[in-house]
Enzyme design. Sequence first.
Site, PDB file in Angstrom:
ATOM      1  N   LYS A   1       0.823  -1.211   0.000  1.00 58.88           N
ATOM      2  CA  LYS A   1       0.000   0.000   0.000  1.00 58.88           C
ATOM      3  C   LYS A   1       0.857   1.261   0.000  1.00 58.88           C
ATOM      4  O   LYS A   1       0.470   2.273  -0.594  1.00 58.88           O
ATOM      5  CB  LYS A   1      -0.932   0.018   1.213  1.00 58.88           C
TER       6      LYS A   1
ATOM      7  N   LYS B   1      -8.491 -11.632  -6.344  1.00 62.54           N
ATOM      8  CA  LYS B   1      -9.639 -11.731  -5.456  1.00 62.54           C
ATOM      9  C   LYS B   1     -10.677 -10.649  -5.801  1.00 62.54           C
ATOM     10  O   LYS B   1     -10.316  -9.568  -6.239  1.00 62.54           O
ATOM     11  CB  LYS B   1      -9.084 -11.507  -4.034  1.00 62.54           C
TER      12      LYS B   1
ATOM     13  N   LYS C   1     -13.294  -5.378  -2.460  1.00 61.72           N
ATOM     14  CA  LYS C   1     -14.161  -4.205  -2.512  1.00 61.72           C
ATOM     15  C   LYS C   1     -13.394  -2.927  -2.743  1.00 61.72           C
ATOM     16  O   LYS C   1     -13.917  -1.962  -3.258  1.00 61.72           O
ATOM     17  CB  LYS C   1     -14.984  -4.090  -1.238  1.00 61.72           C
TER      18      LYS C   1
END
Length: 341
Positions: A112, A197, A200
């Site tokens: 990140k 994956k 969201k």
Amino acid sequence: MTRVFSGIKPTGHLTLGNYLGAMRRWADVDQHRADALFCVVDLHALTVDHDPARVRRLTRQSASLLLAAGLDPRLCTVFVQSHVDEHTRLSYALECVAGDGEARRMIQYKEKAVRERERGGGVRLSLLTYPVLMAADILAYGTDEVPVGDDQTQHVELARDLAVRFNQRYGHTFTVPRATRPAVAARVMNLREPAAKMGKSDDSGPGIVYLLDEPDTVRGKIMRAVTDSGQEVVHDPAGRPGVANLLEILAACVGGEPAALAGSYDSYGALKKDTAEAVVETLRPLRERHRELCADPGHVDAVLREGAERARAMARPRVDAAYRALGLLEPVADPVVNAAR
Ligand code: TRP
């Protein structure tokens, strides 16, 4: 009773992957067998560039969807992280036990941080301390089990290490938790990129089925899922990940084994059509309950208020004990008691 804690971050709209991979099991199994807490971890949503109005909206929506998915406030505790001060209180205490190297080694932090730098923003200090706050979420409640996806097991490991270290240094205070992975969780992949994956936070629509998508949108996304070259419908996750993903989703919705279901199809088109209908039917009751909850915001407010009260009462004594063990002077509330000492 076993204590279970899990958290969901309000950084995006919840997806079919969240539901089939986690939420459904929390509702069907965990809340019945354990003393379970489910938390919308809004503080964690502030660790990367964020829009305040969106976080606020998604926090409410995530909580409503947890209830719509069947979490029952009479059986489990549903609450919002920032409503319970104990999380940040304990997080600071654990920062005094964790090493900076430990935090920098976290895979998710490294990934990140790169992404945030590429976007031209700085890396927030809270992104580095993220797993320590997560450890506080878990340890504050004496949690035994943390049901999470693979991408979170390293963070739960850190929580374990911190619990053990704290207990050794300052006396037994925390239960040592462990990550659990449901034996039969569906691992739902992105319909357009079946190697990734269905997350969201990616928020790039076409490969992701959101729980609140209209039925026709759901159908459209599934009909346009990538399949693989070839014609035969077989369950071969390595060789034919797109078809395998559809079979996994279908199996999760209607029951049965993906490999066995494959035998009833002789074309990709038919498989897609049935999968689309199965998903629409699976999501229908959830969407309906969500609509009812939206019409009654006072109910959701009350659930979250009571959830936070319950959570606070569970966490407070343990966090107080941790503060005392660390050497912090206990505040004396009542002057009368104080004089009598
Ligand atoms: N980090 C988790 C995720 O991204 C969310 C989370 C925060 C969590 N605190 C937690 C999960 C505590 C389980 C327990 O999915």
